[in-house]
Design an enzyme around this catalytic site. Structure first.
Site, PDB file in Angstrom:
ATOM      1  N   TYR A  61      88.431  55.323  73.565  1.00  0.00           N
ATOM      2  CA  TYR A  61      88.825  54.101  74.032  1.00  0.00           C
ATOM      3  C   TYR A  61      88.833  53.982  75.486  1.00  0.00           C
ATOM      4  CZ  TYR A  61      89.184  53.841  69.070  1.00  0.00           C
ATOM      5  OH  TYR A  61      88.899  54.192  67.788  1.00  0.00           O
TER       6      TYR A  61
ATOM      7  N   VAL B  53      93.668  55.876  63.565  1.00  0.00           N
ATOM      8  CA  VAL B  53      94.826  55.292  63.509  1.00  0.00           C
ATOM      9  C   VAL B  53      95.793  56.170  62.408  1.00  0.00           C
ATOM     10  CG1 VAL B  53      94.873  53.399  64.766  1.00  0.00           C
ATOM     11  CG2 VAL B  53      94.325  53.287  62.444  1.00  0.00           C
TER      12      VAL B  53
ATOM     13  N   SER C  90      89.212  55.319  62.307  1.00  0.00           N
ATOM     14  CA  SER C  90      88.071  55.433  63.690  1.00  0.00           C
ATOM     15  C   SER C  90      87.191  56.801  63.507  1.00  0.00           C
ATOM     16  CB  SER C  90      88.695  55.024  64.646  1.00  0.00           C
ATOM     17  OG  SER C  90      89.012  53.544  64.672  1.00  0.00           O
TER      18      SER C  90
ATOM     19  N   TYR D 198      82.960  48.207  56.103  1.00  0.00           N
ATOM     20  CA  TYR D 198      83.757  48.897  57.373  1.00  0.00           C
ATOM     21  C   TYR D 198      85.077  49.223  57.078  1.00  0.00           C
ATOM     22  CZ  TYR D 198      86.462  49.250  61.555  1.00  0.00           C
ATOM     23  OH  TYR D 198      87.129  49.701  62.688  1.00  0.00           O
TER      24      TYR D 198
ATOM     25  N   LYS E 152      83.741  56.306  62.681  1.00  0.00           N
ATOM     26  CA  LYS E 152      82.754  55.505  63.409  1.00  0.00           C
ATOM     27  C   LYS E 152      81.655  56.384  63.887  1.00  0.00           C
ATOM     28  CE  LYS E 152      86.206  51.956  64.952  1.00  0.00           C
ATOM     29  NZ  LYS E 152      86.965  51.723  65.986  1.00  0.00           N
TER      30      LYS E 152
HETATM   31  O1  DON Z   1      89.686  48.732  62.426  1.00  0.00           O
HETATM   32  C1  DON Z   1      90.687  49.190  62.178  1.00  0.00           C
HETATM   33  O2  DON Z   1      91.706  48.726  62.912  1.00  0.00           O
HETATM   34  C2  DON Z   1      91.317  50.622  61.534  1.00  0.00           C
HETATM   35  N1  DON Z   1      90.402  50.543  60.450  1.00  0.00           N
HETATM   36  C3  DON Z   1      90.510  51.716  62.399  1.00  0.00           C
HETATM   37  C4  DON Z   1      91.009  51.485  63.731  1.00  0.00           C
HETATM   38  C5  DON Z   1      91.256  53.013  64.511  1.00  0.00           C
HETATM   39  O3  DON Z   1      91.393  53.997  63.661  1.00  0.00           O
HETATM   40  C6  DON Z   1      91.431  53.147  65.834  1.00  0.00           C
HETATM   41  N2  DON Z   1      91.765  54.416  66.303  1.00  0.00           N
HETATM   42  N3  DON Z   1      92.422  54.982  67.044  1.00  0.00           N
END
Ligand code: DON
Length: 444
Positions: A243, A261, A66, A191, A69
């Site tokens: 978030y 993550v 993320s 994505y 983003k």
């Molecule tokens: O979309 C997802 O679930 C992962 N590729 C990225 C999510 C993420 O990093 C959330 N952040 N803390």
């Protein structure tokens, strides 16, 4: 120890302090991420001059997840503008987890570009042409932010693509709600790839530093996105980047930030530096436990909270001399007395207000000729330019000779021999010449 080692030492100290934190666990819902080393821990900082500092695992590559983003959002903003992007993705904190299945009830828009739903649309908005495929544009942009060519961790990409049904579900949901100009279902794979772009903590700090530096990468000097886009991106990071923990983060840490993550976390101290942490153990919101602790401590200890009054800008006005205080000049011939104001440093709104106020103080009668000496000024921004041009123009128009010592031509004033007469401010290379013109010597 070199002098700049002091900064490295501060990062090493933070690293040592928070390395024992053993809480949290690595993300497992993307199977490949479950293989990350839970003990990895790196901290990196890149300054506005492009100086790099780090402690711990700063060269270990990991995937952006993320953290990608905000940078893809910045790319969309620079290609399409805030109004167009805002038609499809809002900029309100959602108060929900990053992967929430939720869209605004009235418009069908995702709440913001930091949650998955908004990030998928943002990626979908990046044009996809045969000459410049969408993912190439994204990877190129992420690389420019980092200041070097980044690549994709194909295993992490394949792992997320194989298990990413929740994000696909979000893409279908988005497509079902409205007349989007683009297909989020087609873009969800891009994505996944952007999330799997590989970088180190030092790369992340450089990416954050580029946002801190008005969109200009301090390592390469390249303008990656326009300054207003960097500011818009930071605003959304500040309100939505963490978030459902965004409000608490802004309250306590006070810096625009973004977590991922895989354990990456960036924080931006505008006009100061970009900061990054890498440590894969996550708290329940999906944020690195050690990263959160280390960035929070650094912000508090260095006084970086955005709402905290920054150190007052150093003094701007270095001399206010009214005509009464000034000696007469010239070979024993008394001259008309002239007010003199000198300024220093970078002139912005605050500094320009000080200069204008000082010009009034230096001219208690309101009729005295005046010299404004900008020799020690290092920059005049757009706002200060307008304010000073206006203020000096008013003095000159009232009939008082108005001279500016401005060898660097920051105010773009005509010289004494150029047309316009005495009712416009004039630029000079030295204070002596400016004084001479104000006292009636020289062309006017
Ligand atoms: O979309 C997802 O679930 C992962 N590729 C990225 C999510 C993420 O990093 C959330 N952040 N803390």
């Amino acid at each position: 120890m070199s002098a700049a080692e002091a900064v490295t030492e501060a990062l090493r100290e933070l690293h040592a302090r928070f390395a024992p934190l053993g809480e949290g666990s690595v993300a497992e819902y993307i199977p490949q991420l479950a293989r990350s080393d839970p003990g990895a821990f790196g901290l990196a900082l890149v300054s506005m001059d492009g100086h790099r500092y780090g402690a711990g695992d700063t060269t270990v590559p990991f995937t952006l997840q993320s953290v990608s983003k905000p940078f893809v959002y910045a790319l969309a903003l620079s290609l399409l503008g805030l109004d167009e992007v805002g038609r499809w993705v809002n900029a309100e904190p959602s108060g929900e987890a990053y992967n929430a299945i939720s869209l605004e009830p009235d418009t069908g828009r995702p709440d913001n570009a930091m949650v998955n739903a908004g990030a998928i649309i943002t990626t979908a908005l990046i044009p996809d042409t045969s000459g410049a495929p969408r993912f190439e544009r994204v990877l190129d942009c992420l690389s420019r932010f980092a200041g070097r060519e980044l690549d994709v961790d194909e295993q992490v990409y394949a792992s997320e693509a194989a298990t990413g049904d929740r994000n696909r579900a979000l893409a279908y949901l988005i497509r079902s709600t409205g007349p989007l100009p683009v297909d989020p279902v087609a873009a969800v794979d891009t994505y996944f790839r952007q999330c799997a772009v590989r970088a180190t903590a030092t790369d992340l700090a450089a990416m954050a530093a580029t946002l801190a530096h008005g969109g200009v990468n301090p390592l390469t000097g390249e303008a990656v996105v326009p300054g207003p886009v960097a500011a818009q991106t930071l605003a959304v990071m500040a309100t939505c980047g963490m978030y459902d923990g965004s409000g608490d983060w802004l309250l306590r840490v006070g810096l625009p930030a973004k977590s991922g993550v895989s354990g990456g976390l960036i924080a931006v101290s505008p006009a100061r530096f970009g900061l990054a942490a890498y440590s894969p153990r996550l708290d329940p919101t999906g944020t690195s436990v050690r990263g959160r602790a280390a960035v929070g401590a650094l912000s508090e200890e260095l006084g970086l909270h955005l709402m905290h009054n920054p150190a007052l800008a150093g003094s701007t006005v270095t001399l206010i001399a009214t005509p009464d205080e000034l000696p007469t000049a010239g070979a024993g011939v008394p001259r008309e007395r002239v007010a003199v104001v000198a300024a220093q440093g970078a002139l912005d709104f605050t500094a320009a207000e000080r200069v204008l106020y000082a010009l009034d103080e230096a001219r208690p009668g309101g009729t005295e000729p005046v010299v404004l000496d900008l020799t020690e000024v290092t920059g005049v921004d757009r706002v200060a330019f307008t304010m000073l041009s206006g203020g000096l123009g008013r003095i000159a128009a009232s009939g008082a000779r108005t001279a500016v010592v401005d060898r660097a031509d920051r105010l773009a004033l005509p010289g004494p021999g150029e047309p316009g007469g005495p009712a416009v401010p004039r630029g000079f290379a030295t204070r002596a010449r400016a004084l001479a013109w104000c006292t009636g010597d020289g062309p006017g």
